[in-house]
Scaffold this motif. Sequence first.
Motif, PDB file in Angstrom:
ATOM      1  N   ASP A 197      14.038 -15.524  -2.478  1.00 41.63           N
ATOM      2  CA  ASP A 197      12.982 -16.214  -3.244  1.00 41.63           C
ATOM      3  C   ASP A 197      12.383 -15.341  -4.343  1.00 41.63           C
ATOM      4  OD1 ASP A 197      13.262 -18.472  -1.627  1.00 41.63           O
ATOM      5  OD2 ASP A 197      11.818 -17.700  -0.185  1.00 41.63           O
ATOM      6  N   PHE A 198      13.026 -14.205  -4.664  1.00 42.58           N
ATOM      7  CA  PHE A 198      12.496 -13.363  -5.746  1.00 42.58           C
ATOM      8  C   PHE A 198      12.527 -14.137  -7.058  1.00 42.58           C
ATOM      9  CE2 PHE A 198      13.267 -10.510  -9.310  1.00 42.58           C
ATOM     10  CZ  PHE A 198      12.207  -9.639  -9.194  1.00 42.58           C
ATOM     11  N   PRO A 199      11.518 -13.976  -7.946  1.00 43.51           N
ATOM     12  CA  PRO A 199      10.331 -13.116  -7.791  1.00 43.51           C
ATOM     13  C   PRO A 199       9.122 -13.844  -7.212  1.00 43.51           C
ATOM     14  CG  PRO A 199      10.418 -13.903 -10.020  1.00 43.51           C
ATOM     15  CD  PRO A 199      11.588 -14.534  -9.320  1.00 43.51           C
ATOM     16  N   LYS A 200       9.315 -15.054  -6.743  1.00 38.87           N
ATOM     17  CA  LYS A 200       8.185 -15.830  -6.246  1.00 38.87           C
ATOM     18  C   LYS A 200       7.900 -15.457  -4.802  1.00 38.87           C
ATOM     19  CE  LYS A 200       9.078 -19.609  -9.476  1.00 38.87           C
ATOM     20  NZ  LYS A 200       9.315 -21.060  -9.663  1.00 38.87           N
ATOM     21  N   GLN A 201       7.479 -14.210  -4.613  1.00 42.80           N
ATOM     22  CA  GLN A 201       7.133 -13.673  -3.305  1.00 42.80           C
ATOM     23  C   GLN A 201       5.658 -13.289  -3.309  1.00 42.80           C
ATOM     24  OE1 GLN A 201       9.855 -10.398  -3.281  1.00 42.80           O
ATOM     25  NE2 GLN A 201      11.581 -11.596  -2.511  1.00 42.80           N
ATOM     26  N   SER A 202       4.894 -13.929  -2.466  1.00 45.64           N
ATOM     27  CA  SER A 202       3.455 -13.664  -2.434  1.00 45.64           C
ATOM     28  C   SER A 202       3.176 -12.253  -1.913  1.00 45.64           C
ATOM     29  CB  SER A 202       2.760 -14.690  -1.537  1.00 45.64           C
ATOM     30  OG  SER A 202       1.359 -14.483  -1.536  1.00 45.64           O
ATOM     31  N   MET A 203       2.247 -11.580  -2.566  1.00 45.74           N
ATOM     32  CA  MET A 203       1.890 -10.219  -2.159  1.00 45.74           C
ATOM     33  C   MET A 203       0.974 -10.253  -0.938  1.00 45.74           C
ATOM     34  SD  MET A 203      -0.069  -7.272  -4.367  1.00 45.74           S
ATOM     35  CE  MET A 203      -1.502  -8.337  -4.590  1.00 45.74           C
ATOM     36  N   LEU A 204       1.277  -9.410   0.035  1.00 43.53           N
ATOM     37  CA  LEU A 204       0.464  -9.308   1.233  1.00 43.53           C
ATOM     38  C   LEU A 204      -0.646  -8.284   1.022  1.00 43.53           C
ATOM     39  CD1 LEU A 204       3.339  -9.201   3.882  1.00 43.53           C
ATOM     40  CD2 LEU A 204       2.109 -11.205   3.029  1.00 43.53           C
ATOM     41  N   GLU A 205      -1.724  -8.423   1.767  1.00 46.66           N
ATOM     42  CA  GLU A 205      -2.840  -7.479   1.648  1.00 46.66           C
ATOM     43  C   GLU A 205      -2.415  -6.070   2.049  1.00 46.66           C
ATOM     44  OE1 GLU A 205      -7.520  -6.969   3.088  1.00 46.66           O
ATOM     45  OE2 GLU A 205      -6.276  -8.620   3.850  1.00 46.66           O
ATOM     46  N   SER A 206      -1.566  -5.964   3.076  1.00 47.49           N
ATOM     47  CA  SER A 206      -1.083  -4.646   3.499  1.00 47.49           C
ATOM     48  C   SER A 206      -0.266  -3.999   2.397  1.00 47.49           C
ATOM     49  CB  SER A 206      -0.240  -4.779   4.770  1.00 47.49           C
ATOM     50  OG  SER A 206       0.875  -5.630   4.555  1.00 47.49           O
ATOM     51  N   GLN A 207       0.532  -4.780   1.658  1.00 45.85           N
ATOM     52  CA  GLN A 207       1.306  -4.235   0.549  1.00 45.85           C
ATOM     53  C   GLN A 207       0.394  -3.753  -0.573  1.00 45.85           C
ATOM     54  OE1 GLN A 207       3.685  -7.750  -0.196  1.00 45.85           O
ATOM     55  NE2 GLN A 207       5.470  -6.866   0.833  1.00 45.85           N
ATOM     56  N   TYR A 208      -0.667  -4.500  -0.817  1.00 45.31           N
ATOM     57  CA  TYR A 208      -1.611  -4.114  -1.873  1.00 45.31           C
ATOM     58  C   TYR A 208      -2.196  -2.735  -1.597  1.00 45.31           C
ATOM     59  CZ  TYR A 208      -5.909  -4.025  -4.628  1.00 45.31           C
ATOM     60  OH  TYR A 208      -6.921  -3.651  -5.477  1.00 45.31           O
ATOM     61  N   TRP A 209      -2.726  -2.540  -0.393  1.00 41.34           N
ATOM     62  CA  TRP A 209      -3.376  -1.268  -0.090  1.00 41.34           C
ATOM     63  C   TRP A 209      -2.365  -0.137   0.055  1.00 41.34           C
ATOM     64  CZ3 TRP A 209      -8.062  -0.514  -1.273  1.00 41.34           C
ATOM     65  CH2 TRP A 209      -8.981  -1.556  -1.220  1.00 41.34           C
ATOM     66  N   TYR A 210      -1.181  -0.432   0.539  1.00 37.52           N
ATOM     67  CA  TYR A 210      -0.136   0.590   0.641  1.00 37.52           C
ATOM     68  C   TYR A 210       0.203   1.133  -0.741  1.00 37.52           C
ATOM     69  CZ  TYR A 210       4.041   2.783   2.715  1.00 37.52           C
ATOM     70  OH  TYR A 210       4.978   3.689   3.166  1.00 37.52           O
ATOM     71  N   TYR A 211       0.370   0.236  -1.699  1.00 36.99           N
ATOM     72  CA  TYR A 211       0.677   0.634  -3.071  1.00 36.99           C
ATOM     73  C   TYR A 211      -0.477   1.382  -3.719  1.00 36.99           C
ATOM     74  CZ  TYR A 211       5.176  -1.143  -4.758  1.00 36.99           C
ATOM     75  OH  TYR A 211       6.513  -1.313  -5.035  1.00 36.99           O
ATOM     76  N   ILE A 212      -1.654   0.801  -3.659  1.00 35.93           N
ATOM     77  CA  ILE A 212      -2.808   1.372  -4.367  1.00 35.93           C
ATOM     78  C   ILE A 212      -3.115   2.770  -3.854  1.00 35.93           C
ATOM     79  CG2 ILE A 212      -5.286   1.152  -4.783  1.00 35.93           C
ATOM     80  CD1 ILE A 212      -3.568  -0.746  -6.437  1.00 35.93           C
ATOM     81  N   LEU A 213      -3.102   2.968  -2.554  1.00 39.48           N
ATOM     82  CA  LEU A 213      -3.440   4.269  -1.998  1.00 39.48           C
ATOM     83  C   LEU A 213      -2.355   5.310  -2.299  1.00 39.48           C
ATOM     84  CD1 LEU A 213      -4.985   3.249   1.443  1.00 39.48           C
ATOM     85  CD2 LEU A 213      -6.162   3.908  -0.659  1.00 39.48           C
ATOM     86  N   GLU A 214      -1.095   4.917  -2.226  1.00 38.83           N
ATOM     87  CA  GLU A 214      -0.020   5.854  -2.547  1.00 38.83           C
ATOM     88  C   GLU A 214      -0.085   6.266  -4.015  1.00 38.83           C
ATOM     89  OE1 GLU A 214       2.721   7.292  -1.154  1.00 38.83           O
ATOM     90  OE2 GLU A 214       2.825   6.462   0.872  1.00 38.83           O
ATOM     91  N   MET A 215      -0.258   5.309  -4.913  1.00 40.93           N
ATOM     92  CA  MET A 215      -0.322   5.637  -6.332  1.00 40.93           C
ATOM     93  C   MET A 215      -1.545   6.482  -6.653  1.00 40.93           C
ATOM     94  SD  MET A 215       1.037   2.204  -8.266  1.00 40.93           S
ATOM     95  CE  MET A 215       0.990   3.065  -9.832  1.00 40.93           C
ATOM     96  N   SER A 216      -2.668   6.186  -6.028  1.00 33.04           N
ATOM     97  CA  SER A 216      -3.882   6.977  -6.250  1.00 33.04           C
ATOM     98  C   SER A 216      -3.680   8.414  -5.792  1.00 33.04           C
ATOM     99  CB  SER A 216      -5.060   6.346  -5.501  1.00 33.04           C
ATOM    100  OG  SER A 216      -5.309   5.029  -5.948  1.00 33.04           O
ATOM    101  N   PHE A 217      -2.980   8.583  -4.673  1.00 36.37           N
ATOM    102  CA  PHE A 217      -2.731   9.929  -4.164  1.00 36.37           C
ATOM    103  C   PHE A 217      -1.861  10.719  -5.130  1.00 36.37           C
ATOM    104  CE2 PHE A 217       0.000  12.838  -1.716  1.00 36.37           C
ATOM    105  CZ  PHE A 217      -0.976  13.681  -1.206  1.00 36.37           C
ATOM    106  N   TYR A 218      -0.779  10.116  -5.622  1.00 34.08           N
ATOM    107  CA  TYR A 218       0.105  10.834  -6.547  1.00 34.08           C
ATOM    108  C   TYR A 218      -0.610  11.127  -7.868  1.00 34.08           C
ATOM    109  CZ  TYR A 218       4.268  10.585  -3.647  1.00 34.08           C
ATOM    110  OH  TYR A 218       5.176  10.776  -2.642  1.00 34.08           O
TER     111      TYR A 218
END
Length: 396
Positions: free
Chosen positions: A169-190
């Motif tokens: 179903d790409f790209p119509k894949q709804s973003m999960l809340e866990s994915q949001y925080w996983y990404y944001i925190l990893e990018m902020s750390f780097y």
Amino acid sequence: MLDALHELFWWDRLWLPGDLTWADLEDKEGRVYARASHLYITVPYAFVFLLIRYLFERWIATPFAVSVGIKQTVLQKAEDVPILELYYTTRCRNPAQADIDGLSKKSSLSVRQVERWFRRRRRHDRPGVLKKFREASWRFVFYLCAFGGGVVALYDKEWLHDTKEVWTDFPKQSMLESQYWYYILEMSFYESLLFSVAFDVKRKDFKEQIIHHLATLVLLSFSWCVNYIRVGTLVMLVHDASDVLLESAKLFNYAKWEKTCQTLFVLFAIMFMVTRLIIFPCWLIHCTWVYPILFYPAFFGYYFFNAMLVILLCLHVFWAYLILCMIKKFMFGTLTRDERSDNEEEEGEESSSTEDEGERRHKLVKGPAADGKDDKNGCFGCLSPPENICWSKTVY
């Protein structure tokens, strides 16, 4: 002009496959999509990470280091010589012999005294074990939490077990809340690592680390914007797995728990080879290289994303080579220096580590003039580092 460049940069045909447009990635029908504007929050979060790191290193890592016998080493500071200090800060930390002779004449000091001043000045700038222990503690805690959070977020997802599901179903894949925080925190750390690079311990693979951080941020940002989030979370999970073992091995090394350090290093080497050289190329790059074109024709974003993954793979091969060199020297008992990333002085600092012994030898050979006061031509002979240094005392 700027508007034209902006439209060109965000041109649908560059980043999205087939006939899809950015309008197809707008929130609707109960689906929530990632937006480029969401990434702005990573900048203030990066500074929050820096603040948390400062508090952690001061109030947790430092007392813990002291409890395991690590203390701040107080080094003798070089005397104030403006001419030498100016040369040290603006030109070179390890001058050639011709420059030393010139500085000797300008400063009215003997060659011996100039050499001794530069050795003490370099040693004073070298980070102590306590500083390295604090940094490793911070990274260990983050990678442990990130890896644990990644496992919790992904353990029940079908694309963790079948990478072909990444593109369902790409790209119509709804973003999960866990994915949001996983990404944001990893990018902020780097991002926080990039902001603090001028203050952290400078390692032998400094340039490769910068390239790694930048490639990681570009890769994560791109995957975020075009909804490659599923494969992005898999890439982060694979990378965090071995980093936990590496930082824990460093901690035990600084605490001089040699057996534990050796065991963790071997486990780290195995985990690194499995995750970075087998799983990463054979599963993840295969997933991003083969499966997308089964659903859509190849497009620029497809090649760009895979190019970023290949850059990371090349860095993995580089580090794997250094790790294998360390293992080889460890097995044959000849490892006396770090081959990977924690040799801060890349300019022959082994001489300074034996300065005191060299001082005594010089005085025995040269006699009273060896103190540098009377001998204008006295020189400091280069001494080899001790051959019987245990590898765990010099690794990392």
